[in-house]
Scaffold this motif. Structure first.
Motif, PDB file in Angstrom:
ATOM      1  N   THR A 112       9.648   9.596  15.607  1.00 21.43           N
ATOM      2  CA  THR A 112       8.380   9.486  14.882  1.00 21.43           C
ATOM      3  C   THR A 112       8.072   8.046  14.518  1.00 21.43           C
ATOM      4  N   LEU A 113       9.089   7.304  14.116  1.00 22.84           N
ATOM      5  CA  LEU A 113       8.866   5.984  13.516  1.00 22.84           C
ATOM      6  C   LEU A 113       9.115   4.802  14.451  1.00 22.84           C
ATOM      7  N   ALA A 114       9.576   5.034  15.663  1.00 27.07           N
ATOM      8  CA  ALA A 114       9.913   3.913  16.546  1.00 27.07           C
ATOM      9  C   ALA A 114       8.758   2.929  16.687  1.00 27.07           C
ATOM     10  N   GLU A 115       7.584   3.440  17.009  1.00 24.01           N
ATOM     11  CA  GLU A 115       6.416   2.579  17.196  1.00 24.01           C
ATOM     12  C   GLU A 115       5.954   1.991  15.854  1.00 24.01           C
ATOM     13  N   SER A 128       9.406  16.019  11.747  1.00 23.15           N
ATOM     14  CA  SER A 128       8.912  17.246  12.374  1.00 23.15           C
ATOM     15  C   SER A 128       9.649  17.549  13.680  1.00 23.15           C
ATOM     16  N   HIS A 129       9.921  18.847  13.905  1.00 23.99           N
ATOM     17  CA  HIS A 129      10.531  19.283  15.153  1.00 23.99           C
ATOM     18  C   HIS A 129       9.532  19.283  16.313  1.00 23.99           C
ATOM     19  N   ASP A 130       8.250  19.308  16.012  1.00 25.68           N
ATOM     20  CA  ASP A 130       7.203  19.480  17.019  1.00 25.68           C
ATOM     21  C   ASP A 130       6.743  18.115  17.535  1.00 25.68           C
ATOM     22  N   PRO A 131       6.928  17.834  18.829  1.00 20.22           N
ATOM     23  CA  PRO A 131       6.532  16.524  19.370  1.00 20.22           C
ATOM     24  C   PRO A 131       5.050  16.215  19.175  1.00 20.22           C
ATOM     25  N   MET A 132       4.190  17.242  19.235  1.00 21.22           N
ATOM     26  CA  MET A 132       2.764  17.010  19.046  1.00 21.22           C
ATOM     27  C   MET A 132       2.473  16.571  17.606  1.00 21.22           C
ATOM     28  N   ILE A 133       3.157  17.186  16.660  1.00 25.61           N
ATOM     29  CA  ILE A 133       3.000  16.793  15.255  1.00 25.61           C
ATOM     30  C   ILE A 133       3.539  15.387  15.042  1.00 25.61           C
ATOM     31  N   ARG A 134       4.660  15.086  15.678  1.00 22.09           N
ATOM     32  CA  ARG A 134       5.221  13.731  15.536  1.00 22.09           C
ATOM     33  C   ARG A 134       4.226  12.675  16.010  1.00 22.09           C
ATOM     34  N   ILE A 141       0.856  -1.195   0.000  1.00 22.15           N
ATOM     35  CA  ILE A 141       0.000   0.000   0.000  1.00 22.15           C
ATOM     36  C   ILE A 141       0.886   1.236   0.000  1.00 22.15           C
ATOM     37  N   HIS A 142       0.327   2.344  -0.473  1.00 13.92           N
ATOM     38  CA  HIS A 142       0.986   3.625  -0.258  1.00 13.92           C
ATOM     39  C   HIS A 142       0.477   4.161   1.060  1.00 13.92           C
ATOM     40  N   GLY A 143       1.390   4.414   1.965  1.00 14.06           N
ATOM     41  CA  GLY A 143       1.003   4.908   3.274  1.00 14.06           C
ATOM     42  C   GLY A 143       0.639   6.382   3.251  1.00 14.06           C
ATOM     43  N   PRO A 144       0.099   6.890   4.349  1.00 14.05           N
ATOM     44  CA  PRO A 144      -0.276   8.302   4.450  1.00 14.05           C
ATOM     45  C   PRO A 144       0.947   9.211   4.278  1.00 14.05           C
ATOM     46  N   PHE A 145       0.725  10.389   3.682  1.00 17.31           N
ATOM     47  CA  PHE A 145       1.812  11.353   3.520  1.00 17.31           C
ATOM     48  C   PHE A 145       1.332  12.801   3.446  1.00 17.31           C
ATOM     49  N   TRP A 146       0.057  13.016   3.104  1.00 13.73           N
ATOM     50  CA  TRP A 146      -0.426  14.388   2.935  1.00 13.73           C
ATOM     51  C   TRP A 146      -0.330  15.178   4.240  1.00 13.73           C
ATOM     52  N   GLY A 147       0.232  16.387   4.155  1.00 12.03           N
ATOM     53  CA  GLY A 147       0.151  17.329   5.266  1.00 12.03           C
ATOM     54  C   GLY A 147       1.174  17.159   6.367  1.00 12.03           C
ATOM     55  N   PHE A 148       2.178  16.277   6.179  1.00 11.24           N
ATOM     56  CA  PHE A 148       3.168  16.124   7.245  1.00 11.24           C
ATOM     57  C   PHE A 148       4.495  15.612   6.695  1.00 11.24           C
ATOM     58  N   LYS A 149       5.514  15.693   7.543  1.00 10.82           N
ATOM     59  CA  LYS A 149       6.820  15.106   7.255  1.00 10.82           C
ATOM     60  C   LYS A 149       7.204  14.221   8.431  1.00 10.82           C
ATOM     61  N   ILE A 150       8.071  13.263   8.174  1.00 12.18           N
ATOM     62  CA  ILE A 150       8.433  12.313   9.233  1.00 12.18           C
ATOM     63  C   ILE A 150       9.567  12.822  10.112  1.00 12.18           C
TER      64      ILE A 150
END
Length: 271
Positions: A134-137, A75-81, A64-73
């Protein structure tokens, strides 16, 4: 010597028209519905169940193509991560339900990064740490369900950047993807190396390829043959790999998938 068998990126709307083509060679398939936030937040299981019925008898590799719109992997912001982690985990939920063994995500590297990332000595290391946070989990879940996460080049001007990033994530389930059109854009519009260099640089870390043609100016997603990508050089480089990457025709117009496949077949490069 056998030629690689082409697959395609299709959606719930376009799979039926290509079902026979997929099944005749058990071609690899990438489903392009589950990057949509509205679907992931809605009744995605019904859509996934419908797709599973459509694919009865299909034994090719599924992704599958995973989600990508509206974010980057990165991010400096913990809430965004946290939000990015949640979205990507939703993608993996869909992948597991479908039996998909690969999910495409987007590289964080920008054209700006190419000129500015080395301005401060800690920048690269800090970027890796943000991606790890961001990606650990996501990676842990991917390992549990046997789904490979592949990082696709977007603006990447230096093809080594995301390969180094993938290796730094230290998981057998993290590899890289190449989008030929994105690489050709980067080559012609931003001074990156040619597309075949992206293949050579990734080597056997490359397990997924989006095949699409461009003029090097915009992200056209044309059928191979409509742009100026040197396909012979690209497939020569792919032929030196042992990683057996999925070769996925990712076209803006899904009706042109077989036209694009026929062009590559006529060049003697694939089937």
């Amino acid at each position: 010597m056998s030629k690689p068998v082409l697959g395609a990126a299709l959606s719930i709307k376009s799979i039926p028209a290509h079902r026979d083509w997929l099944l005749e060679r058990q071609r690899d398939l990438e489903i392009q519905d589950f990057f949509r936030a509205d679907l992931l937040d809605g009744d995605w299981r019904s859509a996934a169940s419908e797709i599973k019925q459509m694919l009865s008898g299909h034994t090719g590799r599924l992704g599958i193509h995973g989600p990508f719109w509206g974010f980057k992997i990165d991010s400096h912001d913990p809430m965004i991560r946290q939000a990015v982690t949640k979205r990507l985990l939703q993608g993996l939920d869909a992948a597991e339900f479908l039996g998909a063994t690969q999910m495409v995500i987007h590289s964080p590297f920008t054209t700006w990064d190419h000129n500015n990332l080395d301005l401060y000595p800690d920048n690269r290391g800090n970027l890796v740490e943000r991606v790890k946070a961001t990606l650990a989990e996501v990676i842990a879940r991917a390992e549990t369900i046997g789904c490979e996460v592949v990082i696709e080049n977007i603006e990447d001007r230096d093809p080594r950047d995301r390969v180094r990033l993938a290796k730094a994530l230290e998981s057998a389930k993290v590899r890289v993807s190449l989008d030929t059109g994105h690489a050709n854009y980067a080559h012609i519009s931003t001074g990156a190396p040619p597309v075949d260099y992206y293949v050579e640089t990734a080597g056997d870390m490359l397990t997924h390829v989006h095949l699409q043609d461009t003029d090097g100016f915009a992200d056209r997603h044309w059928a191979p043959g409509e742009g100026n990508i040197p396909w012979v050089a690209v497939f020569r480089a792919i032929g030196r790999l042992t990683s057996n990457p999925r070769l996925i025709l990712e076209l803006r117009n899904h009706d042109e998938v077989r036209t694009g496949a026929a062009h590559l077949a006529a060049l003697g490069l694939a089937e």
